[in-house]
Design a protein around this motif. Structure first.
Motif, PDB file in Angstrom:
ATOM      1  N   VAL A   1       0.836  -1.206   0.000  1.00 36.35           N
ATOM      2  CA  VAL A   1       0.000   0.000   0.000  1.00 36.35           C
ATOM      3  C   VAL A   1       0.870   1.254   0.000  1.00 36.35           C
ATOM      4  N   SER A   2       0.290   2.333  -0.511  1.00 36.06           N
ATOM      5  CA  SER A   2       0.900   3.653  -0.351  1.00 36.06           C
ATOM      6  C   SER A   2       0.057   4.412   0.670  1.00 36.06           C
ATOM      7  N   MET A   3       0.664   5.418   1.320  1.00 32.69           N
ATOM      8  CA  MET A   3      -0.053   6.132   2.394  1.00 32.69           C
ATOM      9  C   MET A   3       0.002   7.629   2.157  1.00 32.69           C
ATOM     10  N   ARG A   4      -1.138   8.288   2.372  1.00 31.37           N
ATOM     11  CA  ARG A   4      -1.209   9.752   2.344  1.00 31.37           C
ATOM     12  C   ARG A   4      -1.979  10.206   3.577  1.00 31.37           C
ATOM     13  N   MET A   5      -1.522  11.300   4.191  1.00 23.90           N
ATOM     14  CA  MET A   5      -2.222  11.873   5.348  1.00 23.90           C
ATOM     15  C   MET A   5      -3.358  12.758   4.830  1.00 23.90           C
ATOM     16  N   ILE A   6      -4.568  12.508   5.303  1.00 23.88           N
ATOM     17  CA  ILE A   6      -5.752  13.223   4.805  1.00 23.88           C
ATOM     18  C   ILE A   6      -6.471  13.878   5.997  1.00 23.88           C
ATOM     19  N   PRO A   7      -6.908  15.143   5.858  1.00 26.86           N
ATOM     20  CA  PRO A   7      -7.663  15.775   6.944  1.00 26.86           C
ATOM     21  C   PRO A   7      -8.882  14.902   7.287  1.00 26.86           C
ATOM     22  N   GLU A   8      -9.073  14.696   8.574  1.00 21.06           N
ATOM     23  CA  GLU A   8     -10.120  13.778   9.055  1.00 21.06           C
ATOM     24  C   GLU A   8     -11.487  14.103   8.437  1.00 21.06           C
ATOM     25  N   ASN A   9     -11.784  15.409   8.301  1.00 18.72           N
ATOM     26  CA  ASN A   9     -13.110  15.801   7.795  1.00 18.72           C
ATOM     27  C   ASN A   9     -13.233  15.687   6.264  1.00 18.72           C
ATOM     28  N   ARG A  10     -12.180  15.233   5.592  1.00 16.18           N
ATOM     29  CA  ARG A  10     -12.259  15.074   4.135  1.00 16.18           C
ATOM     30  C   ARG A  10     -12.069  13.619   3.690  1.00 16.18           C
ATOM     31  N   VAL A  11     -12.006  12.707   4.643  1.00 15.88           N
ATOM     32  CA  VAL A  11     -11.754  11.303   4.285  1.00 15.88           C
ATOM     33  C   VAL A  11     -12.886  10.737   3.425  1.00 15.88           C
ATOM     34  N   ASP A  12     -14.134  11.058   3.771  1.00 15.43           N
ATOM     35  CA  ASP A  12     -15.260  10.550   2.972  1.00 15.43           C
ATOM     36  C   ASP A  12     -15.212  11.079   1.545  1.00 15.43           C
ATOM     37  N   GLU A  13     -14.867  12.353   1.424  1.00 17.23           N
ATOM     38  CA  GLU A  13     -14.773  12.965   0.100  1.00 17.23           C
ATOM     39  C   GLU A  13     -13.656  12.297  -0.722  1.00 17.23           C
ATOM     40  N   VAL A  14     -12.540  12.024  -0.069  1.00 20.48           N
ATOM     41  CA  VAL A  14     -11.424  11.346  -0.737  1.00 20.48           C
ATOM     42  C   VAL A  14     -11.880   9.976  -1.235  1.00 20.48           C
ATOM     43  N   HIS A  15     -12.647   9.290  -0.412  1.00 21.70           N
ATOM     44  CA  HIS A  15     -13.174   7.984  -0.792  1.00 21.70           C
ATOM     45  C   HIS A  15     -14.026   8.093  -2.059  1.00 21.70           C
ATOM     46  N   SER A  16     -14.941   9.072  -2.080  1.00 26.04           N
ATOM     47  CA  SER A  16     -15.825   9.246  -3.247  1.00 26.04           C
ATOM     48  C   SER A  16     -15.041   9.605  -4.500  1.00 26.04           C
ATOM     49  N   ILE A  17     -14.071  10.500  -4.344  1.00 31.41           N
ATOM     50  CA  ILE A  17     -13.272  10.905  -5.516  1.00 31.41           C
ATOM     51  C   ILE A  17     -12.540   9.697  -6.085  1.00 31.41           C
ATOM     52  N   CYS A  18     -11.864   8.944  -5.216  1.00 29.90           N
ATOM     53  CA  CYS A  18     -11.003   7.860  -5.699  1.00 29.90           C
ATOM     54  C   CYS A  18     -11.806   6.685  -6.255  1.00 29.90           C
ATOM     55  N   ARG A  19     -12.995   6.494  -5.736  1.00 32.94           N
ATOM     56  CA  ARG A  19     -13.835   5.416  -6.252  1.00 32.94           C
ATOM     57  C   ARG A  19     -14.152   5.628  -7.733  1.00 32.94           C
ATOM     58  N   GLN A  20     -14.094   6.883  -8.178  1.00 37.71           N
ATOM     59  CA  GLN A  20     -14.345   7.178  -9.595  1.00 37.71           C
ATOM     60  C   GLN A  20     -13.202   6.747 -10.508  1.00 37.71           C
ATOM     61  N   PHE A  21     -12.095   6.289  -9.920  1.00 35.67           N
ATOM     62  CA  PHE A  21     -10.933   5.908 -10.730  1.00 35.67           C
ATOM     63  C   PHE A  21     -10.548   4.443 -10.521  1.00 35.67           C
ATOM     64  N   PRO A  22     -11.419   3.511 -10.973  1.00 35.24           N
ATOM     65  CA  PRO A  22     -11.083   2.098 -10.797  1.00 35.24           C
ATOM     66  C   PRO A  22      -9.825   1.691 -11.569  1.00 35.24           C
ATOM     67  N   LEU A  23      -9.443   2.477 -12.567  1.00 41.47           N
ATOM     68  CA  LEU A  23      -8.219   2.155 -13.324  1.00 41.47           C
ATOM     69  C   LEU A  23      -6.975   2.730 -12.654  1.00 41.47           C
ATOM     70  N   ALA A  24      -7.163   3.352 -11.485  1.00 40.33           N
ATOM     71  CA  ALA A  24      -6.027   3.943 -10.766  1.00 40.33           C
ATOM     72  C   ALA A  24      -6.145   3.606  -9.275  1.00 40.33           C
ATOM     73  N   HIS A  25      -6.334   2.299  -8.998  1.00 42.52           N
ATOM     74  CA  HIS A  25      -6.350   1.764  -7.632  1.00 42.52           C
ATOM     75  C   HIS A  25      -7.655   2.009  -6.856  1.00 42.52           C
ATOM     76  N   GLY A  26      -8.559   2.854  -7.378  1.00 45.32           N
ATOM     77  CA  GLY A  26      -9.874   3.015  -6.761  1.00 45.32           C
ATOM     78  C   GLY A  26      -9.811   3.613  -5.368  1.00 45.32           C
ATOM     79  N   SER A  27     -10.818   3.269  -4.554  1.00 45.95           N
ATOM     80  CA  SER A  27     -10.926   3.871  -3.222  1.00 45.95           C
ATOM     81  C   SER A  27      -9.881   3.262  -2.272  1.00 45.95           C
ATOM     82  N   PRO A  28      -9.586   3.967  -1.172  1.00 46.39           N
ATOM     83  CA  PRO A  28      -8.585   3.446  -0.223  1.00 46.39           C
ATOM     84  C   PRO A  28      -8.982   2.070   0.331  1.00 46.39           C
ATOM     85  N   LEU A  29      -7.961   1.285   0.697  1.00 44.35           N
ATOM     86  CA  LEU A  29      -8.176  -0.035   1.308  1.00 44.35           C
ATOM     87  C   LEU A  29      -8.411   0.073   2.807  1.00 44.35           C
ATOM     88  N   HIS A  30      -7.845   1.125   3.418  1.00 41.74           N
ATOM     89  CA  HIS A  30      -7.875   1.202   4.881  1.00 41.74           C
ATOM     90  C   HIS A  30      -7.648   2.649   5.324  1.00 41.74           C
TER      91      HIS A  30
END
Lengths: 271, 271
Positions: B168-197
């Motif tokens: 895995v790779s790791m990035r520090m994300i502001p706690e109040n934006r984690v859900d938004e990060v999840h939604s954004i990344c889910r739109q990119f299944p060809l680029a690892h998709g949403s976070p694993l953990h």
């Protein structure tokens, strides 16, 4: 053997349904069963064609969204659900010989051998379910018909012996909801994704909407546009072109019911 | 040969960049180049391993999102861009022999033969670009470091000789934006998709965030949570486990620049 009817099956879970099909107690279409779970188109072929077929799927992800691939010679499709035996768990199989549909069977155990590989491809039931949930009527479902399907002038990207026309399915969508339909379907890349074309059928080589190549015609509806999606019949057309000595598919509409949730990001059930 | 520097390359398009790399005028990392186009991890191996490797990718789509596969023996990756010659168009290649990284090279023409197949897998640059556009700071980018990567206790789904830990790779994300990060990344299944953990690294077998297995450590940031994505180094770990006699990859960070738009629904450039 007592056959079970469709209504009886509507409350069953995927594993129960597969057991009923395996036991020979149901041999009809699977639309509307196991709501919330992904159903799959199936292609079974010998190992020597498998790499080319897998490349064909990778290059044509809208008609051929790969959701599972078995190990060589393994009749179980472990990543799509518990205890899926692909030799028996589909209501009806189509047997193609030299690219020609030769017979239908309810059990392919006699054809299985150590060289066979199963491919499972997502299907339109997934996005139709999402459209219905959004309150968008789908005429062929409300009217208990089969979706109309057409060969188009849109070529697939070839791989080895696999090539040919893209087959599309068509649904009439209210003009003011086409953008919404596009957004909804784009969320399901494992179920053909967003539409390929909206509007004039002639632009994609369809001469007459009233005469589909498969399925039932849909009437023109006022304020609606014809919307076209890549269809899981495309690989069956490619298989016919490839003229493989032996290839087995499901009979259209008679799908594999998996344990993969309809809205899964990743189509993998871990052991 | 005059080497070109990174700043000079920032305005070049994918085809120009590949030509510069092919001509030996640039041999450094490709992060931040050709913005808006998909970059890819590369794995090149002989045909006899290709079907198993492709199954490994299908079964592990988050670490290994397949975006292109070449024909057997064809050094051109036609569905990912015009005139991509995979023997020369990557800044630095890693050559693995018997599962061990044996040498780095800028050109693999001497190793190419009729049995070789190229696999291209999406990479994290795509979703990082989307996070930056949404105004979410990514520390390792702002600080010109390499993203920290960790072996985890999450096992990949094996296929043939390919298996092992998910990296895995790791990035520090502001706690109040984690859900938004999840939604954004889910739109990119060809680029690892949403976070694993999200959160406690120990839950996925990481004992010390301050000591990544690859890349640079990131400081704890107040109000931030560590967020973990499946990483394109996972297949390199699987290749090491498989101990293939010969396998060629890109050097991490030194990616293939394709002509596929970053936000493409389907990673296929038609001829």
């Amino acid at each position: 053997m007592n056959m079970l009817n469709y209504e009886t099956l509507k409350t069953k879970d995927p594993q129960n349904l597969r057991q009923i099909i395996r036991d020979g107690q149901y041999d009809a279409h699977t639309a509307g069963l196991a709501k919330g779970y992904l159903q799959a188109n199936i292609v079974i072929l010998p190992r020597i064609y498998a790499l080319d077929f897998m490349r064909f799927c990778q290059r044509n992800p809208k008609p051929c969204p790969l959701v599972a691939v078995s190990d060589t010679g393994d009749p179980y499709l472990t990543t799509a659900g518990h205890d899926i035996d692909i030799r028996t768990d589909i209501p009806i199989y189509n047997i193609y010989r030299d690219g020609v549909l030769d017979e239908e069977r309810g059990d392919i155990s006699p054809f299985w051998n150590d060289e066979m590989i199963t491919f499972a491809l997502g299907c339109s039931f997934t996005f139709e379910h999402a459209l219905l949930k959004a309150g968008i009527d789908v005429w062929h479902i409300s009217n208990n018909k089969t979706v109309p399907m057409y060969k188009t002038s849109l070529k697939t990207v070839p791989a080895g012996p696999f090539s040919g026309a893209t087959v599309v399915s068509m649904r009439m969508i209210p003009e003011n909801r086409v953008d919404e339909v596009h957004s909804i379907c784009r969320q399901f890349p494992l179920a053909h994704g967003s539409p390929l074309h909206v509007g004039d059928p002639a632009e994609i080589g369809i001469s007459d909407l009233a005469h589909p190549d498969w399925g039932d015609a849909v009437p023109s509806l006022p304020g609606h546009l014809p919307v076209f999606w890549a269809c899981g019949v495309t690989p069956q057309a490619a298989i016919q072109n490839a003229k493989l000595p032996l290839c087995i598919t499901h009979k259209p509409g008679h799908m594999l019911i998996t344990n993969i949730p309809d809205d899964a990001e990743v189509p993998i059930i871990k052991a």
